[in-house]
Write a protein that holds these residues in place. Sequence first.
Motif, PDB file in Angstrom:
ATOM      1  N   VAL A 131      -4.612 -11.128  22.001  1.00 58.77           N
ATOM      2  CA  VAL A 131      -3.218 -10.971  22.246  1.00 58.77           C
ATOM      3  C   VAL A 131      -3.037 -10.405  20.731  1.00 58.77           C
ATOM      4  CG1 VAL A 131      -1.314 -12.353  21.763  1.00 58.77           C
ATOM      5  CG2 VAL A 131      -2.080 -12.773  23.934  1.00 58.77           C
ATOM      6  N   GLN A 132      -3.661 -11.517  19.323  1.00 57.33           N
ATOM      7  CA  GLN A 132      -3.478 -11.030  18.560  1.00 57.33           C
ATOM      8  C   GLN A 132      -3.935  -9.398  18.063  1.00 57.33           C
ATOM      9  OE1 GLN A 132      -6.062 -13.505  15.771  1.00 57.33           O
ATOM     10  NE2 GLN A 132      -4.774 -13.052  13.816  1.00 57.33           N
ATOM     11  N   ARG A 133      -5.193  -9.132  18.257  1.00 59.40           N
ATOM     12  CA  ARG A 133      -5.076  -7.954  18.709  1.00 59.40           C
ATOM     13  C   ARG A 133      -4.149  -6.418  18.565  1.00 59.40           C
ATOM     14  NH1 ARG A 133     -12.168  -7.272  18.496  1.00 59.40           N
ATOM     15  NH2 ARG A 133     -11.924  -9.036  16.878  1.00 59.40           N
ATOM     16  N   VAL A 134      -4.286  -6.513  20.230  1.00 58.62           N
ATOM     17  CA  VAL A 134      -2.947  -6.200  20.345  1.00 58.62           C
ATOM     18  C   VAL A 134      -1.868  -5.669  20.159  1.00 58.62           C
ATOM     19  CG1 VAL A 134      -2.206  -4.731  22.696  1.00 58.62           C
ATOM     20  CG2 VAL A 134      -4.385  -6.138  22.806  1.00 58.62           C
ATOM     21  N   ALA A 135      -1.437  -6.978  19.254  1.00 54.47           N
ATOM     22  CA  ALA A 135      -0.760  -7.086  19.143  1.00 54.47           C
ATOM     23  C   ALA A 135       0.014  -5.668  17.205  1.00 54.47           C
ATOM     24  CB  ALA A 135       0.301  -8.310  18.182  1.00 54.47           C
ATOM     25  N   ALA A 136      -1.669  -6.487  16.617  1.00 55.97           N
ATOM     26  CA  ALA A 136      -1.732  -5.523  15.388  1.00 55.97           C
ATOM     27  C   ALA A 136      -1.928  -4.468  15.219  1.00 55.97           C
ATOM     28  CB  ALA A 136      -3.269  -6.020  14.590  1.00 55.97           C
ATOM     29  N   VAL A 137      -2.446  -3.839  16.742  1.00 60.86           N
ATOM     30  CA  VAL A 137      -2.022  -2.227  17.302  1.00 60.86           C
ATOM     31  C   VAL A 137      -1.088  -2.206  17.471  1.00 60.86           C
ATOM     32  CG1 VAL A 137      -3.361  -0.219  18.443  1.00 60.86           C
ATOM     33  CG2 VAL A 137      -5.159  -2.636  17.668  1.00 60.86           C
ATOM     34  N   LEU A 138      -0.581  -2.442  18.091  1.00 62.62           N
ATOM     35  CA  LEU A 138       0.913  -2.233  18.275  1.00 62.62           C
ATOM     36  C   LEU A 138       2.197  -2.306  16.645  1.00 62.62           C
ATOM     37  CD1 LEU A 138       1.705  -3.778  21.374  1.00 62.62           C
ATOM     38  CD2 LEU A 138       1.085  -1.682  21.357  1.00 62.62           C
ATOM     39  N   SER A 139       1.696  -2.951  16.175  1.00 63.92           N
ATOM     40  CA  SER A 139       2.350  -2.829  14.909  1.00 63.92           C
ATOM     41  C   SER A 139       2.394  -1.755  14.108  1.00 63.92           C
ATOM     42  CB  SER A 139       2.274  -4.238  13.948  1.00 63.92           C
ATOM     43  OG  SER A 139       3.012  -5.709  15.386  1.00 63.92           O
ATOM     44  N   ALA A 140       0.887  -1.628  14.064  1.00 63.31           N
ATOM     45  CA  ALA A 140      -0.179  -0.621  12.801  1.00 63.31           C
ATOM     46  C   ALA A 140       1.321   0.936  13.603  1.00 63.31           C
ATOM     47  CB  ALA A 140      -0.903  -0.561  13.535  1.00 63.31           C
ATOM     48  N   THR A 141       0.937   1.283  14.981  1.00 62.16           N
ATOM     49  CA  THR A 141       1.784   2.131  15.195  1.00 62.16           C
ATOM     50  C   THR A 141       3.188   2.643  15.124  1.00 62.16           C
ATOM     51  OG1 THR A 141       2.631   1.519  17.510  1.00 62.16           O
ATOM     52  CG2 THR A 141      -0.269   1.978  17.669  1.00 62.16           C
TER      53      THR A 141
END
Length: 437
Positions: free
Chosen positions: A280-290
């Motif tokens: 969850v943390q990794r996916v959320a980080a990627v989404l925030s980076a977009t």
Amino acid sequence: MTTFDQMKFGPLGEAVEAAMPTSEADPIGVWAASLSLFSAAISRRVRTEDRRPVVVWTVLAGRSAIGRKGYALGTATALLGRSIGGFIHTRKRSGVSSGPSLVDMLAGLELDTMGQDGGIDGRCMLLEEEWASVLKTQKKCSKFSTLFRTAWDGKPISNRTKKDGLQSVAQPLLGFHAHITPGEWAKYVSSSEALGGSYNRLLPVLVERSKMLPYNNKWKIPDTAPLKEAYDWAKAEDRVMRFSVEAGERFDEIRAIVEDRMAELPELLASYMERSSEQVQRVAAVLSATEMKEEISRDAVEAAWSFVSFSMASVEKLVKDSATSGDGAKPMKTPEDLIRDVLKRYGGEAKASDLLRPLWGKLNAAAIKETVEGMDDVEMWTEKSGGRGAPKMMYRLIEAGEEPEPVEAKVIEIDLLRAKAKPAQPPVVSNIFEGLI
């Protein structure tokens, strides 16, 4: 049931949604492939707050043709072509079937970029569209699972070769995306490796065709300029992705939900979900980076949780269907299990030559020795045979609760017995490393 609308987020979500009218793929499959590709592309400079990689490893599980797995990857690749197309083209690899070859591939990518203006770049995107065929050979390498897991963790991996000496990768940057059918999952994804943690780094998702389109249909790729801007932002400097206060509070709630769910499940099922919180943390980080933001919002966490929870539900179905399938298919056994089975056939103890024969084509002598060195329930020692023959290697299965007998004492005892039978021959104390085959 979780839907794509619940997990889509930011420019990436908008791009996937806009592409779906002209794609037969499952939107969640396109989403999974897009997350995997984009996360690998930005992994060089984007990290979580605890300095972990942001790579998201995904697996599409769907029936041949009906699952449209290739369509999903093709749609994702077309969507991201204008933003990370160069990365996909130059860093895509496949067919890695052993631990040494994994280290060699990543080390080679680093070596190729030494001296460049941008510095060393070891990013890699491992795409296995026929994952089952690769799993067959990966099972024969006792090192692969450990090195693969360590690469996801972002910790150093290494391998020593006779030709090049020690090869090491200090900070692996490995992306991963694979395709498999549910039947192949049942056959090749072994429960013993799942319990060992080999598969909880992956986010498997069940996929199926979303629609049937005319034969002359052509993809229409929407404007993805925001994704290009986000990729350039991620490459410009080191980015540390941190939760906002609200996002951190929601993340703690999700961690509790995951652990409560795991407590309700059988150990095998729970083993696939042990890293769901970090996913969850990794996916959320990627989404925030977009969105070109280093602060992870609560909305990004909610979208990430929707995707990860869908994966958790997919795993439950895959594992349960595998257990109840009537096709007679059995998961491929690990090297450890194969060795145990042969030792049991020989009453718990066998010579190396006896152990090697039934394992021929699956494990060689060196692989058997290396595997046993990492097993707590099998011991090995050498016995000095009569005459001038080389010492022979012996293996024995240790029963639960039994303490392994000291190797040196055992060798001495064996040799003393021989000495009594043949007084002219002095006892020989054999070194454990003599005569290894």
